[in-house]
Scaffold this motif. Structure first.
Motif, PDB file in Angstrom:
ATOM      1  N   THR A  17       5.852  87.089  21.974  1.00  0.00           N
ATOM      2  CA  THR A  17       6.055  85.717  21.489  1.00  0.00           C
ATOM      3  C   THR A  17       5.254  85.374  20.239  1.00  0.00           C
ATOM      4  O   THR A  17       5.491  84.335  19.637  1.00  0.00           O
ATOM      5  CB  THR A  17       5.676  84.695  22.581  1.00  0.00           C
ATOM      6  OG1 THR A  17       4.343  84.943  23.018  1.00  0.00           O
ATOM      7  CG2 THR A  17       6.621  84.781  23.771  1.00  0.00           C
ATOM      8  N   GLU A  22       9.260  90.048  19.214  1.00  0.00           N
ATOM      9  CA  GLU A  22      10.720  90.100  19.384  1.00  0.00           C
ATOM     10  C   GLU A  22      11.363  88.719  19.559  1.00  0.00           C
ATOM     11  O   GLU A  22      12.364  88.398  18.914  1.00  0.00           O
ATOM     12  CB  GLU A  22      11.019  90.958  20.614  1.00  0.00           C
ATOM     13  CG  GLU A  22      12.232  91.841  20.471  1.00  0.00           C
ATOM     14  CD  GLU A  22      12.291  92.884  21.566  1.00  0.00           C
ATOM     15  OE1 GLU A  22      11.317  93.669  21.685  1.00  0.00           O
ATOM     16  OE2 GLU A  22      13.277  92.888  22.307  1.00  0.00           O
ATOM     17  N   LEU A  23      10.803  87.931  20.446  1.00  0.00           N
ATOM     18  CA  LEU A  23      11.388  86.621  20.732  1.00  0.00           C
ATOM     19  C   LEU A  23      11.219  85.694  19.541  1.00  0.00           C
ATOM     20  O   LEU A  23      12.141  84.967  19.153  1.00  0.00           O
ATOM     21  CB  LEU A  23      10.709  86.030  21.977  1.00  0.00           C
ATOM     22  CG  LEU A  23      11.452  84.960  22.770  1.00  0.00           C
ATOM     23  CD1 LEU A  23      12.855  85.411  23.118  1.00  0.00           C
ATOM     24  CD2 LEU A  23      10.692  84.642  24.041  1.00  0.00           C
ATOM     25  N   ASP A  24      10.044  85.763  18.942  1.00  0.00           N
ATOM     26  CA  ASP A  24       9.763  84.946  17.771  1.00  0.00           C
ATOM     27  C   ASP A  24      10.694  85.326  16.615  1.00  0.00           C
ATOM     28  O   ASP A  24      11.232  84.471  15.919  1.00  0.00           O
ATOM     29  CB  ASP A  24       8.294  85.131  17.367  1.00  0.00           C
ATOM     30  CG  ASP A  24       7.919  84.328  16.152  1.00  0.00           C
ATOM     31  OD1 ASP A  24       8.080  84.842  15.016  1.00  0.00           O
ATOM     32  OD2 ASP A  24       7.478  83.183  16.318  1.00  0.00           O
ATOM     33  N   ALA A  26      13.667  86.669  16.779  1.00  0.00           N
ATOM     34  CA  ALA A  26      15.051  86.254  17.041  1.00  0.00           C
ATOM     35  C   ALA A  26      15.223  84.791  16.660  1.00  0.00           C
ATOM     36  O   ALA A  26      16.212  84.405  16.026  1.00  0.00           O
ATOM     37  CB  ALA A  26      15.402  86.470  18.509  1.00  0.00           C
ATOM     38  N   LEU A  27      14.247  83.971  17.016  1.00  0.00           N
ATOM     39  CA  LEU A  27      14.357  82.551  16.710  1.00  0.00           C
ATOM     40  C   LEU A  27      14.221  82.292  15.216  1.00  0.00           C
ATOM     41  O   LEU A  27      14.939  81.466  14.647  1.00  0.00           O
ATOM     42  CB  LEU A  27      13.303  81.768  17.485  1.00  0.00           C
ATOM     43  CG  LEU A  27      13.419  80.257  17.333  1.00  0.00           C
ATOM     44  CD1 LEU A  27      14.793  79.780  17.797  1.00  0.00           C
ATOM     45  CD2 LEU A  27      12.348  79.562  18.148  1.00  0.00           C
ATOM     46  N   THR A  28      13.320  83.003  14.572  1.00  0.00           N
ATOM     47  CA  THR A  28      13.170  82.861  13.125  1.00  0.00           C
ATOM     48  C   THR A  28      14.467  83.255  12.419  1.00  0.00           C
ATOM     49  O   THR A  28      14.886  82.608  11.460  1.00  0.00           O
ATOM     50  CB  THR A  28      11.999  83.720  12.622  1.00  0.00           C
ATOM     51  OG1 THR A  28      10.803  83.307  13.289  1.00  0.00           O
ATOM     52  CG2 THR A  28      11.800  83.565  11.124  1.00  0.00           C
ATOM     53  N   SER A  29      15.099  84.310  12.924  1.00  0.00           N
ATOM     54  CA  SER A  29      16.374  84.754  12.360  1.00  0.00           C
ATOM     55  C   SER A  29      17.437  83.678  12.540  1.00  0.00           C
ATOM     56  O   SER A  29      18.241  83.416  11.644  1.00  0.00           O
ATOM     57  CB  SER A  29      16.807  86.054  13.047  1.00  0.00           C
ATOM     58  OG  SER A  29      18.078  86.433  12.604  1.00  0.00           O
ATOM     59  N   LEU A  30      17.432  83.026  13.702  1.00  0.00           N
ATOM     60  CA  LEU A  30      18.395  81.951  13.947  1.00  0.00           C
ATOM     61  C   LEU A  30      18.200  80.824  12.948  1.00  0.00           C
ATOM     62  O   LEU A  30      19.150  80.374  12.300  1.00  0.00           O
ATOM     63  CB  LEU A  30      18.242  81.419  15.378  1.00  0.00           C
ATOM     64  CG  LEU A  30      19.084  80.192  15.718  1.00  0.00           C
ATOM     65  CD1 LEU A  30      20.571  80.543  15.673  1.00  0.00           C
ATOM     66  CD2 LEU A  30      18.743  79.645  17.105  1.00  0.00           C
ATOM     67  N   GLN A  31      16.965  80.395  12.790  1.00  0.00           N
ATOM     68  CA  GLN A  31      16.693  79.285  11.873  1.00  0.00           C
ATOM     69  C   GLN A  31      17.023  79.663  10.435  1.00  0.00           C
ATOM     70  O   GLN A  31      17.573  78.865   9.676  1.00  0.00           O
ATOM     71  CB  GLN A  31      15.222  78.858  12.005  1.00  0.00           C
ATOM     72  CG  GLN A  31      14.944  78.158  13.337  1.00  0.00           C
ATOM     73  CD  GLN A  31      13.480  77.894  13.595  1.00  0.00           C
ATOM     74  OE1 GLN A  31      12.636  78.757  13.418  1.00  0.00           O
ATOM     75  NE2 GLN A  31      13.166  76.685  14.057  1.00  0.00           N
ATOM     76  N   ASN A  33      19.305  81.801   9.514  1.00  0.00           N
ATOM     77  CA  ASN A  33      20.762  81.857   9.377  1.00  0.00           C
ATOM     78  C   ASN A  33      21.416  80.481   9.425  1.00  0.00           C
ATOM     79  O   ASN A  33      22.485  80.285   8.840  1.00  0.00           O
ATOM     80  CB  ASN A  33      21.358  82.785  10.437  1.00  0.00           C
ATOM     81  CG  ASN A  33      21.286  84.229  10.003  1.00  0.00           C
ATOM     82  OD1 ASN A  33      22.004  84.659   9.119  1.00  0.00           O
ATOM     83  ND2 ASN A  33      20.381  84.990  10.604  1.00  0.00           N
ATOM     84  N   ARG A  85      11.896  76.771  19.864  1.00  0.00           N
ATOM     85  CA  ARG A  85      10.665  77.156  19.165  1.00  0.00           C
ATOM     86  C   ARG A  85       9.432  76.630  19.895  1.00  0.00           C
ATOM     87  O   ARG A  85       8.448  77.347  20.088  1.00  0.00           O
ATOM     88  CB  ARG A  85      10.726  76.626  17.729  1.00  0.00           C
ATOM     89  CG  ARG A  85       9.430  76.642  16.937  1.00  0.00           C
ATOM     90  CD  ARG A  85       8.952  78.025  16.643  1.00  0.00           C
ATOM     91  NE  ARG A  85       9.843  78.764  15.764  1.00  0.00           N
ATOM     92  CZ  ARG A  85       9.765  80.063  15.544  1.00  0.00           C
ATOM     93  NH1 ARG A  85       8.851  80.783  16.149  1.00  0.00           N
ATOM     94  NH2 ARG A  85      10.609  80.666  14.724  1.00  0.00           N
TER      95      ARG A  85
END
Lengths: 105, 131
Positions: A17, A22-24, A26-31, A33, A85
């Motif tokens: 986290t 990894e989880l962080d 994925a979320l950064t990639s979402l934001q 994109n 987040r």
């Protein structure tokens, strides 16, 4: 010296986290994109648009933007990504605290 | 304290609305025209849906591994479901834009039959085409 009973592998959770975990990621990639999607929609507008703000095309673009939303507007993508987040950050903070407390012994 | 991840905070908080134009425009330039842009938007939406799926999967791994995370499970599941619904709505709204283009092209085809290839492409983007 007592043995600490771990409820879970907080080292792994911290790693998962933290920034770059990894989880962080994925979320950064979402934001990231979501920003790119907004840019692409903005680029689309000059290429295809209607006459004035009462056109059906304008309304369709507005619907798109409404759903992308903002961090303050409930039930929008940006809002939910931000809640996600906050949850991940909370998981990190708790795991880090457990990790720091354990290293005292 | 955790290092704050960087993202476009200004965009995350700014109100978003379309620009107002004074005339209808449909720029179908084969190099960088609206059909290319529609394709890019479609691809980006698919990418976002994939990332949300990964997020949900990553989180499930944690919950399944450690009982300590079951407290978060319902909340996180709710957030992931909400984001999936948001992504579906965005996809539906994008198709709404493409559909207006399709209607415009169908109308203009009455005087310009060269727009047939555009119609084929728009149908493909909507998932209703045969190609």
């Amino acid at each position: 010296m007592g043995v600490t009973q771990k409820d879970y592998d907080y080292d792994e959770v911290v790693k998962f986290t933290q920034s770059g975990g990894e989880l962080d990621q994925a979320l950064t990639s979402l934001q990231d994109n979501l920003s790119k999607l907004y840019d692409k929609i903005k680029e689309c507008e000059p290429l295809y648009h209607g006459n004035g703000s009462s056109s059906s095309i304008y309304a369709c673009y507005q619907n798109l933007y409404d759903k992308l939303g903002t961090m303050d507007k409930k039930d929008t993508m940006w809002f939910n990504a931000n809640v996600c987040r906050q949850l991940i950050d909370k998981m990190y903070d708790n795991a880090k605290r457990n990790q720091d407390n354990d290293t005292l012994y | 304290m955790k290092e704050v991840a960087s993202y476009n905070q200004a965009e995350a908080t700014a109100e978003k609305e379309p620009k107002v134009f004074q005339e209808f425009t449909y720029d179908n330039d084969s190099n960088g025209g609206v059909l290319n842009k529609f394709e890019e938007i479609k691809g980006k939406i698919q990418e976002i849906k994939g990332i949300i799926q990964d997020l949900g999967g990553n989180y499930n791994d944690l919950v399944n591994k450690y009982e300590a995370f079951t407290n978060y499970a319902d909340t996180m599941k709710g957030i992931v479901n909400a984001m999936n619904q948001n992504a579906d709505a965005i996809q539906s709204n994008y198709k709404g834009v493409v559909d207006t283009a399709k209607q415009a092209v169908e109308e203009h085809m009455k005087v310009d039959s060269s727009l047939m290839t555009d119609l084929d492409e728009l149908n493909r983007l909507l998932g209703t085409g045969t190609n």
